[in-house]
Design a protein around this motif. Structure first.
Motif, mmCIF file in Angstrom:
data_model
loop_
_atom_site.group_PDB
_atom_site.id
_atom_site.type_symbol
_atom_site.label_atom_id
_atom_site.label_comp_id
_atom_site.label_asym_id
_atom_site.label_seq_id
_atom_site.Cartn_x
_atom_site.Cartn_y
_atom_site.Cartn_z
ATOM 1 N N GLY A 181 95.491 -26.513 41.498
ATOM 2 C CA GLY A 181 94.673 -27.339 41.386
ATOM 3 C C GLY A 181 95.773 -29.107 41.802
ATOM 4 O O GLY A 181 94.973 -30.248 41.992
ATOM 5 N N ILE A 182 97.073 -28.958 41.413
ATOM 6 C CA ILE A 182 97.512 -29.895 42.185
ATOM 7 C C ILE A 182 97.145 -30.570 43.201
ATOM 8 O O ILE A 182 97.542 -31.688 43.856
ATOM 9 N N TRP A 183 96.915 -29.781 44.185
ATOM 10 C CA TRP A 183 96.136 -29.924 45.826
ATOM 11 C C TRP A 183 94.714 -30.625 46.085
ATOM 12 O O TRP A 183 94.518 -30.591 46.933
ATOM 13 N N LYS A 184 93.988 -30.771 44.503
ATOM 14 C CA LYS A 184 92.992 -30.549 44.469
ATOM 15 C C LYS A 184 92.213 -32.406 44.309
ATOM 16 O O LYS A 184 93.198 -32.726 43.194
ATOM 17 N N GLU A 185 91.903 -32.878 44.638
ATOM 18 C CA GLU A 185 90.525 -34.145 44.283
ATOM 19 C C GLU A 185 89.384 -33.933 43.430
ATOM 20 O O GLU A 185 89.183 -33.106 44.063
ATOM 21 N N GLU A 186 89.181 -34.691 42.794
ATOM 22 C CA GLU A 186 87.196 -35.059 42.662
ATOM 23 C C GLU A 186 86.202 -34.914 43.864
ATOM 24 O O GLU A 186 87.128 -36.138 44.753
ATOM 25 N N ASP A 235 81.135 -34.724 35.545
ATOM 26 C CA ASP A 235 82.034 -33.908 35.959
ATOM 27 C C ASP A 235 81.705 -34.124 37.770
ATOM 28 O O ASP A 235 80.753 -34.336 37.989
ATOM 29 N N TYR A 236 82.815 -33.516 38.442
ATOM 30 C CA TYR A 236 82.450 -33.051 39.837
ATOM 31 C C TYR A 236 83.244 -31.849 39.935
ATOM 32 O O TYR A 236 84.190 -31.798 39.702
ATOM 33 N N VAL A 237 82.932 -31.945 41.679
ATOM 34 C CA VAL A 237 83.637 -30.320 41.879
ATOM 35 C C VAL A 237 84.510 -30.917 42.400
ATOM 36 O O VAL A 237 85.557 -31.584 42.371
ATOM 37 N N ARG A 238 85.836 -30.096 41.857
ATOM 38 C CA ARG A 238 87.130 -30.354 42.392
ATOM 39 C C ARG A 238 87.324 -29.659 44.269
ATOM 40 O O ARG A 238 87.618 -28.196 44.131
ATOM 41 N N ALA A 239 87.586 -30.760 44.979
ATOM 42 C CA ALA A 239 87.916 -30.140 45.873
ATOM 43 C C ALA A 239 89.398 -29.807 46.902
ATOM 44 O O ALA A 239 90.281 -31.031 46.063
ATOM 45 N N VAL A 240 90.306 -29.220 47.711
ATOM 46 C CA VAL A 240 90.986 -29.321 48.089
ATOM 47 C C VAL A 240 91.482 -31.101 49.143
ATOM 48 O O VAL A 240 90.377 -31.149 49.606
ATOM 49 N N ASN A 241 92.406 -31.376 48.968
ATOM 50 C CA ASN A 241 92.502 -32.805 49.669
ATOM 51 C C ASN A 241 92.570 -32.773 50.779
ATOM 52 O O ASN A 241 93.519 -31.808 51.562
ATOM 53 N N SER A 242 91.937 -33.138 51.964
ATOM 54 C CA SER A 242 91.445 -33.526 52.907
ATOM 55 C C SER A 242 92.857 -33.453 54.074
ATOM 56 O O SER A 242 93.460 -32.526 55.246
ATOM 57 N N GLU A 243 93.834 -33.707 53.517
ATOM 58 C CA GLU A 243 95.284 -34.125 54.465
ATOM 59 C C GLU A 243 95.951 -32.328 54.359
ATOM 60 O O GLU A 243 97.101 -32.548 55.223
ATOM 61 N N ALA A 270 88.112 -31.939 57.971
ATOM 62 C CA ALA A 270 88.140 -31.868 57.309
ATOM 63 C C ALA A 270 87.576 -32.123 56.177
ATOM 64 O O ALA A 270 86.906 -31.179 54.966
ATOM 65 N N ARG A 271 87.618 -33.875 55.720
ATOM 66 C CA ARG A 271 86.818 -34.881 54.805
ATOM 67 C C ARG A 271 85.745 -34.332 55.078
ATOM 68 O O ARG A 271 85.061 -33.517 53.933
ATOM 69 N N ASP A 272 84.694 -33.736 56.378
ATOM 70 C CA ASP A 272 83.152 -34.181 56.104
ATOM 71 C C ASP A 272 82.800 -33.254 56.633
ATOM 72 O O ASP A 272 81.349 -32.924 56.171
ATOM 73 N N THR A 273 83.683 -32.435 57.181
ATOM 74 C CA THR A 273 82.837 -30.892 58.214
ATOM 75 C C THR A 273 83.387 -30.089 57.389
ATOM 76 O O THR A 273 82.905 -28.608 57.391
ATOM 77 N N THR A 274 84.872 -29.617 56.659
ATOM 78 C CA THR A 274 85.041 -28.526 56.051
ATOM 79 C C THR A 274 84.400 -28.007 54.499
ATOM 80 O O THR A 274 84.726 -29.431 54.086
ATOM 81 N N SER A 275 84.350 -27.052 53.952
ATOM 82 C CA SER A 275 83.664 -26.553 52.282
ATOM 83 C C SER A 275 85.543 -26.451 52.479
ATOM 84 O O SER A 275 85.830 -25.671 53.120
ATOM 85 N N ARG A 276 85.781 -27.511 50.648
ATOM 86 C CA ARG A 276 86.573 -27.041 50.411
ATOM 87 C C ARG A 276 86.458 -27.489 49.452
ATOM 88 O O ARG A 276 88.080 -26.916 48.529
ATOM 89 N N GLU A 277 85.631 -27.036 48.884
ATOM 90 C CA GLU A 277 85.049 -26.400 47.375
ATOM 91 C C GLU A 277 85.945 -24.623 47.038
ATOM 92 O O GLU A 277 85.547 -24.870 45.675
ATOM 93 N N ALA A 278 85.975 -24.589 47.613
ATOM 94 C CA ALA A 278 85.794 -22.930 47.570
ATOM 95 C C ALA A 278 87.211 -22.035 47.348
ATOM 96 O O ALA A 278 87.409 -20.800 47.361
ATOM 97 N N ALA A 279 88.069 -22.715 47.533
ATOM 98 C CA ALA A 279 89.470 -22.686 48.064
ATOM 99 C C ALA A 279 90.388 -22.497 46.395
ATOM 100 O O ALA A 279 91.385 -23.126 46.585
ATOM 101 N N GLU A 280 90.076 -20.944 45.863
ATOM 102 C CA GLU A 280 90.593 -21.423 44.289
ATOM 103 C C GLU A 280 91.567 -20.604 44.657
ATOM 104 O O GLU A 280 92.214 -20.508 43.191
ATOM 105 N N VAL A 281 92.122 -19.955 45.325
ATOM 106 C CA VAL A 281 93.940 -19.935 44.983
ATOM 107 C C VAL A 281 95.003 -20.618 45.609
ATOM 108 O O VAL A 281 96.027 -20.728 45.585
ATOM 109 N N ILE A 282 94.343 -22.124 45.842
ATOM 110 C CA ILE A 282 94.915 -22.999 45.912
ATOM 111 C C ILE A 282 94.905 -24.104 44.428
ATOM 112 O O ILE A 282 94.442 -24.035 43.734
#
Length: 524
Positions: free
Chosen positions: A193-198, A350-358, A179-191
């Motif tokens: 922001g409390i579960w997203k990190e820079e 600024d940085y992209v907000r991505a869903v926490n891998s965990e 999830a951290r290294d190989t999953t595209s995590r920035e596109a999950a707009e439905v999640i």
């Protein structure tokens, strides 16, 4: 014990029990990530403590309902007491395990004889399991004649359980790393922001083409990898601060305090500064076999201050992050070479907000909650139609689905170009959906079978054997997570799929004997 022996509802009862565990797992995982993101690590532990108090209150409120199931275990005059258990299981496991650990750490490791990714602690654990496995094998041969078939039938169930949890509990290592290294995590707009990190600098070399990159002014490339690591881990001494200022050239050092009126882009980049000589660095090999630099501070040493390295443009100020020149090249030069044009840039700081891998681990618990009523309903419908699925066959179905889930991930590994490109998060979601159905077929059924096949006087011991098989799988899961980076993702998942398929074949061969034994003992 809430169900009478032979009651077909017992399997469903184990599913309810299992579903309850996963409600807790889902809430805990989501809450921990949100609390960590919003208010920091300290409050995650406080919230966990509060959760324990809630669970204790639930137990006490339901005490009278549960008390009737607290039957006293039957005892035979020849039954082993705790002294015998220690002499035959715990003591030998401890001695042999310690011996294996020292063999690995003092003989094998210094002579480079340990397999890649294998740690002395893993070797010690595997050695320690030898007396335990021997005990459970002998248990089925030395018990009373009428008890032997059931106890012998537990061994393939333990093998299935250990193998399954070896796969499932990759969620805390290999699958979270995926999830951290190989999953595209920035596109999950439905999640939310409390579960997203820079998404920091290491996210972008494998990000998709249309993902904007940080403005180059947000980052400072350094030739000195150790210095970059110190800055990244936010532990610097005063000499390192001077070196960073000299390397960056155009940054201002600003002290950050609780009352500082500074923008978030500055506060978020602040680092702790210690007295000279109090910060140590050393090269280490991490749990994944990769060389890394560890940054440590002397025991009890307090930071003298927190500072941020600031760039500005007009009224706008932002804190910069320090990275290696190699990572800087991957983010910008390699992108341009690959796509034929420079990337789009985010605003400075600024940085992209991505869903926490965990967070993706939560899908396992979520699917347990969603699928349990459906699966229990399906099995009960089969029961009503006179076409029940035996408990042993559910075990086989679970292992087959586990193998299929890994084949599914091997396709994702192939599409990731050997891990060089990120793939859709739906691959990970699909994996968790498949493996969770397998889990519901296998894990609660394994628990149920242990109670069906074991004499009442030995249920505690054999249930311990089930959880020991789980521990065995967990330990191998950690080892597999460590060697994941040593092979292509598609190959890694194919190897695991092959292991699961072999165990499924073993269960299929044992199925007639298991079904007959379960019926003999009054199970389904």
């Amino acid at each position: 014990n809430l169900y009478e022996p032979g009651d077909p509802k017992r399997d469903a009862g184990f599913n309810i029990f299992y579903m309850g565990i996963n409600i807790g797992a889902l809430v805990a995982n989501l809450l921990a990530a949100a609390v960590r993101n919003e208010v920091g690590w300290l409050w995650t532990f406080r919230v966990a403590g509060f959760g324990l108090l809630v669970s204790l209150a639930i137990l006490m409120l339901n005490w009278k309902k549960l008390e009737k199931a607290d039957r006293q275990p039957e005892r035979g005059e020849n039954d082993a007491g705790f002294g015998d258990v220690f002499a035959k299981i715990l003591g030998p496991a401890f001695v042999v395990g310690i011996g294996g650990y020292f063999l690995a750490s003092e003989v094998l490791a210094p002579n480079d004889l340990l397999p890649p990714g294998m740690r002395p602690a893993v070797v010690g654990f595997l050695f320690g399991m030898i007396p335990v496995i021997r005990f459970f094998v002998r248990l089925g041969n030395t018990a009373a004649e009428h008890e032997r078939p059931g106890l012998k039938a537990l061994l393939p169930i333990y093998v299935a359980g250990g193998t399954f949890f070896m796969i499932l509990h990759l969620n805390g290592s290999a699958m979270t790393q995926w999830a951290r290294d190989t999953t595209s995590r920035e596109a999950a707009e439905v999640i939310p922001g409390i579960w997203k990190e820079e998404a920091m600098a290491s996210y972008y070399p494998t990000a998709l083409e249309d993902v904007p990159r940080p403005d180059p002014r947000s980052l400072v490339p350094l030739e000195d990898e150790t210095l970059a690591r110190m800055a990244g881990q936010q532990r610097l001494d005063e000499a390192a601060v001077d070196k960073l200022v000299a390397a960056a050239g155009d940054v201002e050092v600003v002290e950050v305090t609780e009352t500082s009126d500074l923008p978030a882009q500055v506060k978020d980049r602040a680092v702790k500064v210690f007295a000279n000589g109090k910060v140590k660095t050393e090269e280490i090999t991490d749990s994944h076999g990769q060389k890394s630099v560890a940054v440590t501070v002397e025991e009890g040493e307090k930071a003298k201050k927190r500072v941020a390295f600031v760039r500005s443009e007009g009224e706008r100020k932002w804190g910069v992050a320090f990275i290696t020149t190699g990572l800087n090249k991957q983010i910008y030069d390699d992108y341009a070479a690959k796509y034929g044009h420079p990337p789009d840039y985010l605003p400075p700081g600024d940085y992209v907000r991505a869903v926490n891998s965990e967070i993706y681990q939560s899908f396992n618990a979520l699917f347990v909650i969603l699928f349990t009523p459906l699966l229990v309903g399906f099995w009960m419908a089969r029961e009503r139609r006179g076409k029940p699925i035996s408990t042993a066959r559910k075990l086989l179905i679970g292992m087959i689905l586990t193998a299929v889930s890994l084949l599914f991930m091997s396709v994702a590994g192939f599409l990731s170009a050997g891990g060089a490109e990120r793939v859709s998060a739906m691959w990970l979601v699909g994996f968790y959906a498949l493996v969770t159905i397998g889990e519901l077929c296998l894990s609660p059924m394994g628990l149920s079978l242990v109670t069906k096949l074991t004499p009442p006087r030995l249920v505690g011991l054999t249930m311990g054997g089930w959880f020991l098989a789980t521990a065995f799988g967990n330990n191998l899961s950690g080892f597999l997570g460590g060697i994941q980076g040593m092979m292509e993702p598609s190959v890694f998942f194919l190897v695991l799929a092959g292991a699961a398929a072999l165990v499924a074949l073993f269960l299929r061969i044992q199925l007639p004997k298991l079904d007959a034994t379960i019926k003999r003992y009054g199970g389904g």
